[in-house]
Design a protein around this motif. Structure first.
Motif, PDB file in Angstrom:
ATOM      1  N   SER A 164     -40.547  -3.330   0.355  1.00 26.41           N
ATOM      2  CA  SER A 164     -39.431  -2.492   0.806  1.00 26.41           C
ATOM      3  C   SER A 164     -39.903  -1.074   1.091  1.00 26.41           C
ATOM      4  CB  SER A 164     -38.327  -2.482  -0.255  1.00 26.41           C
ATOM      5  OG  SER A 164     -37.800  -3.767  -0.440  1.00 26.41           O
ATOM      6  N   LEU A 165     -40.726  -0.516   0.194  1.00 26.11           N
ATOM      7  CA  LEU A 165     -41.246   0.829   0.412  1.00 26.11           C
ATOM      8  C   LEU A 165     -42.202   0.879   1.595  1.00 26.11           C
ATOM      9  CD1 LEU A 165     -41.946   2.076  -3.226  1.00 26.11           C
ATOM     10  CD2 LEU A 165     -40.402   3.131  -1.577  1.00 26.11           C
ATOM     11  N   HIS A 166     -42.987  -0.189   1.747  1.00 26.97           N
ATOM     12  CA  HIS A 166     -43.965  -0.224   2.838  1.00 26.97           C
ATOM     13  C   HIS A 166     -43.279  -0.203   4.202  1.00 26.97           C
ATOM     14  CE1 HIS A 166     -47.142  -1.888   5.502  1.00 26.97           C
ATOM     15  NE2 HIS A 166     -47.956  -1.247   4.679  1.00 26.97           N
ATOM     16  N   SER A 167     -42.113  -0.823   4.272  1.00 29.85           N
ATOM     17  CA  SER A 167     -41.377  -0.821   5.546  1.00 29.85           C
ATOM     18  C   SER A 167     -40.885   0.576   5.901  1.00 29.85           C
ATOM     19  CB  SER A 167     -40.191  -1.781   5.466  1.00 29.85           C
ATOM     20  OG  SER A 167     -39.257  -1.341   4.487  1.00 29.85           O
ATOM     21  N   LEU A 168     -40.791   1.457   4.912  1.00 32.00           N
ATOM     22  CA  LEU A 168     -40.322   2.821   5.147  1.00 32.00           C
ATOM     23  C   LEU A 168     -41.463   3.832   5.211  1.00 32.00           C
ATOM     24  CD1 LEU A 168     -37.323   2.817   2.625  1.00 32.00           C
ATOM     25  CD2 LEU A 168     -37.198   2.535   5.112  1.00 32.00           C
ATOM     26  N   PHE A 178     -46.773   6.760  -2.984  1.00 32.78           N
ATOM     27  CA  PHE A 178     -45.970   5.872  -3.824  1.00 32.78           C
ATOM     28  C   PHE A 178     -46.900   4.815  -4.434  1.00 32.78           C
ATOM     29  CE2 PHE A 178     -43.433   7.351  -0.260  1.00 32.78           C
ATOM     30  CZ  PHE A 178     -42.340   7.922  -0.894  1.00 32.78           C
ATOM     31  N   LEU A 179     -46.783   4.603  -5.736  1.00 35.35           N
ATOM     32  CA  LEU A 179     -47.640   3.642  -6.418  1.00 35.35           C
ATOM     33  C   LEU A 179     -46.775   2.693  -7.245  1.00 35.35           C
ATOM     34  CD1 LEU A 179     -50.487   2.652  -7.226  1.00 35.35           C
ATOM     35  CD2 LEU A 179     -50.458   4.326  -9.090  1.00 35.35           C
ATOM     36  N   VAL A 180     -46.876   1.400  -6.943  1.00 40.13           N
ATOM     37  CA  VAL A 180     -46.129   0.373  -7.673  1.00 40.13           C
ATOM     38  C   VAL A 180     -47.069  -0.278  -8.670  1.00 40.13           C
ATOM     39  CG1 VAL A 180     -44.771  -1.746  -7.492  1.00 40.13           C
ATOM     40  CG2 VAL A 180     -44.660  -0.034  -5.666  1.00 40.13           C
ATOM     41  N   ILE A 181     -46.746  -0.191  -9.961  1.00 40.06           N
ATOM     42  CA  ILE A 181     -47.572  -0.785 -11.005  1.00 40.06           C
ATOM     43  C   ILE A 181     -46.924  -2.081 -11.478  1.00 40.06           C
ATOM     44  CG2 ILE A 181     -48.574  -0.468 -13.293  1.00 40.06           C
ATOM     45  CD1 ILE A 181     -48.597   2.505 -12.820  1.00 40.06           C
ATOM     46  N   GLY A 182     -47.642  -3.177 -11.288  1.00 39.26           N
ATOM     47  CA  GLY A 182     -47.109  -4.504 -11.602  1.00 39.26           C
ATOM     48  C   GLY A 182     -46.691  -5.209 -10.327  1.00 39.26           C
ATOM     49  N   MET A 183     -47.564  -6.070  -9.812  1.00 38.41           N
ATOM     50  CA  MET A 183     -47.315  -6.720  -8.519  1.00 38.41           C
ATOM     51  C   MET A 183     -46.828  -8.149  -8.702  1.00 38.41           C
ATOM     52  SD  MET A 183     -47.777  -4.403  -6.265  1.00 38.41           S
ATOM     53  CE  MET A 183     -48.008  -5.262  -4.701  1.00 38.41           C
ATOM     54  N   GLY A 184     -45.895  -8.329  -9.615  1.00 32.20           N
ATOM     55  CA  GLY A 184     -45.209  -9.619  -9.740  1.00 32.20           C
ATOM     56  C   GLY A 184     -44.146  -9.733  -8.674  1.00 32.20           C
ATOM     57  N   ARG A 185     -43.165 -10.591  -8.893  1.00 32.46           N
ATOM     58  CA  ARG A 185     -42.125 -10.786  -7.876  1.00 32.46           C
ATOM     59  C   ARG A 185     -41.325  -9.505  -7.639  1.00 32.46           C
ATOM     60  NH1 ARG A 185     -39.244 -16.117 -10.103  1.00 32.46           N
ATOM     61  NH2 ARG A 185     -39.714 -15.014 -12.045  1.00 32.46           N
ATOM     62  N   VAL A 186     -40.947  -8.824  -8.724  1.00 34.92           N
ATOM     63  CA  VAL A 186     -40.168  -7.589  -8.578  1.00 34.92           C
ATOM     64  C   VAL A 186     -41.018  -6.493  -7.956  1.00 34.92           C
ATOM     65  CG1 VAL A 186     -38.898  -5.807  -9.820  1.00 34.92           C
ATOM     66  CG2 VAL A 186     -38.691  -8.187 -10.526  1.00 34.92           C
ATOM     67  N   GLY A 187     -42.233  -6.326  -8.466  1.00 32.45           N
ATOM     68  CA  GLY A 187     -43.100  -5.285  -7.944  1.00 32.45           C
ATOM     69  C   GLY A 187     -43.471  -5.497  -6.489  1.00 32.45           C
ATOM     70  N   LEU A 188     -43.766  -6.738  -6.121  1.00 28.25           N
ATOM     71  CA  LEU A 188     -44.124  -7.028  -4.732  1.00 28.25           C
ATOM     72  C   LEU A 188     -42.930  -6.797  -3.806  1.00 28.25           C
ATOM     73  CD1 LEU A 188     -46.327  -8.008  -2.840  1.00 28.25           C
ATOM     74  CD2 LEU A 188     -45.608 -10.361  -3.283  1.00 28.25           C
ATOM     75  N   GLY A 189     -41.736  -7.138  -4.298  1.00 25.40           N
ATOM     76  CA  GLY A 189     -40.538  -6.876  -3.497  1.00 25.40           C
ATOM     77  C   GLY A 189     -40.327  -5.390  -3.280  1.00 25.40           C
TER      78      GLY A 189
END
Length: 529
Positions: free
Chosen positions: A402-406, A387-398
C-alpha cells in the motif's frame, strides 16, 4: 485424574504468569507439587507428553533449512562443545562427588562421563518454545541455536543405538522411498486447504514419520523431525506449523508435568541438582568462547549462548537407560530430572530480559568480537528510505504494498527470515534482512532519512523492545505498530509508540472503505445501453 492434572497445571501456569514468569515454570512446579501429594505418572499423560514432543520436532523440521546445518558455526560448535564439555565436566563431577559424597553419592569416573554426556545436550523443548514465544525462531541466533539442537539430536540417536545395541533394521533403507513420494505428500498438503483438515494433516505426517522410523528400530522422534525437514520447502510449511501451534503447546503441558512426576526428591538430591545447575555457567562460557573463535557477531554469540545454556530432556532418556543397565544409581535419574527442571526455569526467566541486559554488558563483551564478518552477520544497507516496514508477514507485506503504491522506492521492508527476504528480493522489492531487536543493527545502518517505521509484528513484546532500541539510538521519526487486542493499545502507547492500529478494527474499516469505493465506482459508470 488426568483432567485434575491439567486443571492444576492451568492454575499453576496462570499464577506464575500473573507475576511475570513464563507459564512453563508453573507447569514444572505443578508436576513436583502433584508428586509431593502422592500422585504418579499415568500412561495417558505420558502419551500426551510424547505426542507433544513429536509434534514439536515436526514443527522444528518445517522451519529448518538443511543448509543451516552445513554452516561451520553449527556443526563445528556442536561437536567441539560436546567434546570439551564432557572432558571438563567429567573431571569436575568426579572431584565434587569425592568431596561431597553425602549429596552426590559414590561416583566412578565412567559414571561421571556418562552424566556429563547426558548434561551436554541443550533442551529442544525449552529452547524452541522460548524462541517461538519471543518470535525469534527465524532470527540469526535462533537459526544457529536450532541447527545445533538438531546436531545434538543426531548425536543422541547415535548414542542410543550404540548403548542399546539396537541396530536399525535392514528395512531402514526402505525409508529412502519417502523421497520419490514427496510430490504426493506435497499434493496432500495442497488439497488439505486452510481449515481444520490442515492441522490434522500435520499430525498424520508427524506421527507417520515417527512410526515409520520406529518400525525399523530408529528413534521415532528423529523420524518426525526428518519428515518436517523434507516438507519445509512447501509453500504452506509456515501455515502448517502455525496450525499445529495450539496442539503442540497443549500436549507439551503433559511433558512439563511428567518431569515433576518422575520421582520425589530428598534434600540431598535437590542439593546435587543445584550443584549441576552451577555448571550452566560453564556451558554458557564454553558456547560463547567457541562462537567467538568461529567469528560470530557478539550479539548473536551472546543470545545463542544464553538460550542454549540449559539441560535437555534427552539427558533424562540417557539417564534412564544408564540406570536400567546398572551404570548409574536410580537416585541419579531424580537428580537429572531436577537439574533439567531448574535449567528450564533459569532459561525461561533469564531470556526474557536478555535484550535489555545486552545493553548493559555490551561494552564489556565487545572485546571478544572479531573484525572479520561471517556472511550471515554482515549489516544490510538501505538507501533513500523514508518508510520502513518491520515484519514482512501478511500484514506487513500488505502495508508495504500500500505504501509502495504511494511512495515508490522510498518504502523499504525488513524481516529476520532470510529465506523470506531472498524471495521478496527476487520479486524486485526493496527489503533487508535484520532483527529489529538488534541494537547493533540500528547503530550500524543509516536510518536518518526514515520518517516512519511500521512495526507489523505479532508480539507486543517485540514491538516494545524495538521501540526501546530505536529510542536508545536517537531515532527522530515516528513509530507505528499493530495491536491484535484492545488491551495492547495503551501498553504500546505507554512505551513510546506514536500510533497504534488495532488489527481487527482497522482490517474491518479497510474492508468497508474498499467495498464502498467499489460500489460507488459501479454506480458512477455511464450507462452504455
Amino acid at each position: 485424574m488426568d483432567y485434575l492434572f491439567l486443571l492444576f497445571a492451568f492454575i499453576c501456569g496462570l499464577s506464575v504468569k500473573l507475576i511475570g514468569i513464563p507459564p512453563l515454570v508453573g507447569f514444572l512446579i505443578a508436576g513436583f507439587v502433584l508428586n509431593g501429594l502422592g500422585y504418579a505418572m499415568t500412561d495417558q499423560l505420558q502419551q500426551i507428553a510424547d505426542l507433544g514432543i513429536t509434534i514439536m520436532l515436526f514443527c522444528i523440521g518445517l522451519k529448518l533449512n538443511v543448509k543451516d546445518l552445513s554452516k561451520r558455526e553449527v556443526w563445528l560448535c556442536s561437536t567441539g562443545h560436546m567434546l570439551i564439555w564432557i572432558g571438563v565436566i567429567s573431571v569436575a563431577l568426579y572431584g565434587i562427588a569425592t568431596l561431597f559424597s553425602s549429596f552426590m553419592g559414590i561416583l566412578s569416573f565412567p559414571s561421571a562421563m556418562l552424566i556429563a554426556f547426558a548434561l551436554s545436550f541443550s533442551s529442544t523443548v525449552c529452547v524452541f518454545k522460548v524462541l517461538e514465544e519471543s518470535g525469534e525462531a527465524k532470527t540469526r541466533h535462533g537459526k544457529v541455536a536450532i541447527g545445533i539442537l538438531v546436531m545434538q539430536d543426531v548425536f543422541a540417536v547415535l548414542f542410543l543405538v550404540a548403548a542399546t545395541g539396537k541396530l536399525p533394521s535392514v528395512w531402514a533403507f526402505a525409508l529412502l522411498a519417502i523421497i520419490p513420494l514427496l510430490p504426493l505428500l506435497n499434493k496432500l498438503i495442497d488439497r488439505s486447504g486452510h481449515g481444520e483438515l490442515l492441522p490434522l494433516t500435520g499430525v498424520v505426517f508427524a506421527l507417520g514419520g515417527y512410526h515409520l522410523f520406529e518400525l525399523v528400530n530408529i528413534k521415532g522422534d528423529f523420524g518426525a523431525l526428518l519428515m518436517g525437514i523434507m516438507l519445509a520447502k512447501h509453500a504452506k510449511a509456515t501455515e502448517l506449523s502455525k496450525s499445529l501451534l495450539s496442539f503442540k503447546d497443549l500436549f507439551l503441558i503433559g511433558f512439563f508435568l511428567s518431569i515433576g512426576l518422575t520421582a520425589l526428591p530428598d534434600f540431598g538430591m535437590v542439593m546435587a541438582a543445584v550443584i549441576l545447575c552451577v555448571f550452566i555457567i560453564i556451558k554458557l562460557v564454553l558456547f560463547f568462547g567457541l562462537f567467538a573463535v568461529l567469528k560470530l557477531r557478539v550479539r548473536t554469540n551472546y543470545l545463542t549462548s544464553l538460550i542454549m545454556s540449559n539441560f535437555s530432556e534427552f539427558g533424562l532418556i540417557i539417564g534412564a537407560l544408564a540406570v536400567s543397565q546398572g551404570f548409574l544409581e536410580p537416585r541419579w535419574l531424580v537428580i537429572l530430572a531436577l537439574a533439567v527442571s531448574f535449567s528450564f526455569v533459569i532459561t525461561s526467566i533469564s531470556y526474557r530480559s536478555s535484550h535489555a541486559f545486552y545493553l548493559d554488558i555490551k561494552s564489556y563483551i565487545m572485546r571478544f568480537e572479531r573484525k572479520e564478518r561471517l556472511p550471515g552477520d554482515l549489516y544490510p544497507v538501505v538507501s533513500q528510505a523514508e518508510f520502513l516496514v518491520i515484519g514482512m508477514g501478511r500484514v506487513g507485506l500488505g502495508a508495504f504494498n500500500s505504501l509502495h503504491s504511494l511512495a515508490g522506492d522510498r518504502v523499504w521492508g525488513m524481516d529476520a527470515d532470510q529465506s523470506k527476504i531472498r524471495m521478496l528480493k527476487e520479486q524486485g522489492l526493496n527489503v533487508i534482512c535484520g532483527d529489529g531487536e538488534d541494537i547493533d543493527l540500528w547503530q550500524n545502518i543509516d536510518i536518518s532519512g526514515v520518517k516512519l517505521i511500521l512495526l507489523a509484528l505479532p508480539s507486543i513484546e517485540d514491538a516494545t523492545n524495538i521501540t526501546q532500541q530505536l529510542k536508545f539510538c536517537g531515532f527522530k521519526g515516528k513509530i507505528a505498530a499493530i495491536a491484535r487486542y484492545e488491551d495492547e493499545v495503551p501498553a504500546l502507547l505507554q512505551q513510546g509508540v506514536d500510533k497504534v492500529f488495532n488489527f481487527f478494527t482497522e482490517a474491518g474499516l479497510g474492508f468497508a472503505e474498499e467495498s464502498l469505493a467499489y460500489v460507488n465506482t459501479m454506480y458512477e459508470q455511464p450507462d452504455t445501453q
